[in-house]
Each structure stands twice: as C-alpha cells, then as structure tokens.
Motif scaffolding. Structure first.
Motif, PDB file in Angstrom:
ATOM      1  N   GLU A 149      71.493 -33.873 -21.124  1.00  0.00           N
ATOM      2  CA  GLU A 149      71.520 -34.999 -20.184  1.00  0.00           C
ATOM      3  C   GLU A 149      70.598 -36.129 -20.614  1.00  0.00           C
ATOM      4  O   GLU A 149      70.917 -37.307 -20.424  1.00  0.00           O
ATOM      5  CB  GLU A 149      71.140 -34.509 -18.784  1.00  0.00           C
ATOM      6  N   HIS A 150      69.466 -35.814 -21.213  1.00  0.00           N
ATOM      7  CA  HIS A 150      68.534 -36.887 -21.587  1.00  0.00           C
ATOM      8  C   HIS A 150      69.110 -37.783 -22.688  1.00  0.00           C
ATOM      9  O   HIS A 150      68.777 -38.969 -22.769  1.00  0.00           O
ATOM     10  CB  HIS A 150      67.177 -36.306 -22.018  1.00  0.00           C
ATOM     11  N   VAL A 151      70.011 -37.226 -23.518  1.00  0.00           N
ATOM     12  CA  VAL A 151      70.675 -38.043 -24.533  1.00  0.00           C
ATOM     13  C   VAL A 151      71.687 -38.980 -23.873  1.00  0.00           C
ATOM     14  O   VAL A 151      71.795 -40.154 -24.230  1.00  0.00           O
ATOM     15  CB  VAL A 151      71.355 -37.149 -25.583  1.00  0.00           C
ATOM     16  N   LEU A 152      72.424 -38.457 -22.878  1.00  0.00           N
ATOM     17  CA  LEU A 152      73.354 -39.316 -22.147  1.00  0.00           C
ATOM     18  C   LEU A 152      72.606 -40.420 -21.410  1.00  0.00           C
ATOM     19  O   LEU A 152      73.071 -41.561 -21.345  1.00  0.00           O
ATOM     20  CB  LEU A 152      74.179 -38.479 -21.161  1.00  0.00           C
ATOM     21  N   ASP A 153      71.437 -40.102 -20.860  1.00  0.00           N
ATOM     22  CA  ASP A 153      70.624 -41.112 -20.183  1.00  0.00           C
ATOM     23  C   ASP A 153      70.184 -42.204 -21.163  1.00  0.00           C
ATOM     24  O   ASP A 153      70.175 -43.398 -20.821  1.00  0.00           O
ATOM     25  CB  ASP A 153      69.389 -40.465 -19.543  1.00  0.00           C
ATOM     26  N   GLN A 154      69.817 -41.790 -22.359  1.00  0.00           N
ATOM     27  CA  GLN A 154      69.432 -42.760 -23.386  1.00  0.00           C
ATOM     28  C   GLN A 154      70.591 -43.697 -23.691  1.00  0.00           C
ATOM     29  O   GLN A 154      70.417 -44.915 -23.812  1.00  0.00           O
ATOM     30  CB  GLN A 154      69.003 -42.004 -24.649  1.00  0.00           C
ATOM     31  N   TRP A 155      71.787 -43.119 -23.791  1.00  0.00           N
ATOM     32  CA  TRP A 155      72.992 -43.917 -24.056  1.00  0.00           C
ATOM     33  C   TRP A 155      73.261 -44.869 -22.901  1.00  0.00           C
ATOM     34  O   TRP A 155      73.603 -46.040 -23.100  1.00  0.00           O
ATOM     35  CB  TRP A 155      74.162 -42.966 -24.270  1.00  0.00           C
ATOM     36  N   ARG A 156      73.101 -44.368 -21.678  1.00  0.00           N
ATOM     37  CA  ARG A 156      73.349 -45.205 -20.493  1.00  0.00           C
ATOM     38  C   ARG A 156      72.446 -46.440 -20.469  1.00  0.00           C
ATOM     39  O   ARG A 156      72.846 -47.529 -20.072  1.00  0.00           O
ATOM     40  CB  ARG A 156      73.123 -44.387 -19.218  1.00  0.00           C
ATOM     41  N   GLN A 157      71.213 -46.262 -20.888  1.00  0.00           N
ATOM     42  CA  GLN A 157      70.234 -47.341 -20.813  1.00  0.00           C
ATOM     43  C   GLN A 157      70.381 -48.351 -21.946  1.00  0.00           C
ATOM     44  O   GLN A 157      69.882 -49.471 -21.849  1.00  0.00           O
ATOM     45  CB  GLN A 157      68.820 -46.744 -20.832  1.00  0.00           C
ATOM     46  N   GLY A 158      71.071 -47.953 -23.007  1.00  0.00           N
ATOM     47  CA  GLY A 158      71.245 -48.833 -24.154  1.00  0.00           C
ATOM     48  C   GLY A 158      70.439 -48.334 -25.338  1.00  0.00           C
ATOM     49  O   GLY A 158      69.304 -47.881 -25.174  1.00  0.00           O
TER      50      GLY A 158
END
Length: 259
Positions: A149-158
């Motif tokens: 999930e933390h990788v997806l969060d990184q992607w979400r933020q840019g």
C-alpha cells in the motif's frame, strides 16, 4: 474572418493542430500561391489556401466523424505503419479508412488495449489532448508482484519521472495475489507511456494495461476490435468536460483482458 492557418486546417479535418504545423513546416501548404509560415493567417472565404496543391473551399468543408474503438493488442495507434502492422484505422468501416483525415486522439501503445477515440475534427483533438484541459482517462492495470500500500500511496501523491513530478492521481486497489496486483488508475495528464514508466520505476512492471474510459465515455459492450460512432449526446458531454474534473469511478468487474 482571418485566423491562423493551422487552426483552419484543423477545423477542416485535414489534420490535428500539431499535424497541421508539420504540414506547414514541410512546405505542403500555400496561401495565395506562396508557402505558408507558422503564424500566418487566412480567410477561407477570400483567400486561396491549398494543401498539396489542392484548394480548400469553404463550401466543401468535410463532415466530421467521431468514433470510439476497442483497440486490441498488437494494433498501433497511427494512421500508417512502415512495418506493415495493423493500425487503428483498420478498425473503422472501409469508407472511412482513407481520404477523410481521421486520426487517433492520443495513443495507446501497441501492447495496451481498450478505449481510443478517432476523429477528423482537429479542434476536438486539441481539446482532448492539450494538458490544460486535464481530461481524465481511467485504466485497469495488472502489475507484476504484490504491491504494498505504501508504494501505491507514493504513486498517488506523484513521483519524479524524468525532470518533473507526475500529477497526483487516484488509484483503487482491485485485487492482489502472490504474483500480481490489479489496480484502477485515473490519469489527468498524458505523458508518454506514463503508467508503464512509473510502474517500472517503482519496481512493479506492468503485465497488462487496459483503458476503461475517456472522461465519462466507457467502452460498455463494445467488443475487442470493434468501432462505433459517438452519439451527439456523448460528443456534447465530452466537450462539457474540457475544463471540469470528472469524478473517479469504475464499476467494471475485474477480469483478464486477453489479446
């Protein structure tokens, strides 16, 4: 009324704005017998404007076509291919494949599948591809591996891609297994092979990529390799989204999109 030549060519369906600029730079456009320069203006009602020696006449302005296709894997998003591969024009009815100025709006790479629009309306193309309009596109993406999930969060933020950061995006986790993760992602920018490049950079390369929707326009029941004309209501709705934010939503069931 005089206006820039590339804008006239786009309205006439000769090419997109960028395509019209290339025609001008190649010396293929003349105005009253002289080669057109970028920025030159013309009045179609009074000036003699020619492309490849053929005059454009206000009374012969071509009909505009707007088509949605379900692009299969292996078909290229160009009007012609020097390698002889099938192009998106091959998915249109035969009378529309040549001589109508129809071109794809944006691209899907050869290995990707899904929704793609084609038209000969240059202004429509510009509105759906210019960065300032932020027309959202929704994709279903299968990534190699179990993405935390933390990788997806990184992607979400840019993330930094090249020399600038990608815009924040919405990502919804659909399914996750030991060897594959399925997400829905909505982009409001169109950098070259953006999803594939970001996924590779984060360490979870794309296995499959399928475009579900362009703005509010979804594939629906359109089968792989098929094409259909847009309705007047769909064209109007897309135009209304030029400067609006389309809410992220994808109720499409998770399934493997085969090539």
């Amino acid at each position: 009324m005089a206006e820039r030549v590339q804008k006239i060519l786009a309205r006439w369906g000769i090419a997109s704005r960028r395509g019209a600029e290339k025609l001008i730079l190649a010396g293929r456009v003349t105005l009253n017998g002289k080669p057109v320069q970028l920025g030159d203006q013309a009045d179609p009602e009074g000036d003699r404007l020619c492309v490849d020696g053929k005059p454009l006449k206000a009374t012969e302005r071509p009909r505009h076509y707007y088509y949605l296709i379900h692009k299969p894997k292996g078909v290229v998003s160009t009007c012609a291919d020097p390698k002889g591969r099938s192009t998106v024009l091959d998915l249109l009815p035969p009378p529309l494949r040549q001589g109508k100025g129809i071109h794809p709006i944006g691209r899907l790479d050869a290995q990707s599948t899904g929704a793609l629009l084609l038209t000969n309306d240059g202004n429509f193309t510009l509105a759906l591809t210019h960065p300032r309009y932020h027309i959202p596109k929704t994709y279903r993406v299968w990534l190699k591996g179990k993405v935390p999930e933390h990788v997806l969060d990184q992607w979400r933020q840019g993330v930094m891609l090249g020399d600038r950061r990608t815009l924040p995006t919405q990502i919804h986790l659909k399914t996750i297994t030991q060897d594959k993760t399925c997400i829905d992602i909505m982009l409001t920018e169109g950098r070259n092979r953006q999803i594939r490049r970001v996924a590779e950079q984060l360490g979870f390369p794309v296995v499959k990529l399928h475009r579900l929707a362009i703005g509010s326009l979804h594939l629906g029941d359109l089968q792989r390799g098929q094409a259909r004309p847009l309705t007047k209501a769909e064209i109007k709705q897309l135009r209304s989204q030029y400067n609006s934010n389309f809410p992220f939503h994808s109720s499409a069931p998770v399934r493997e999109y085969q090539a």
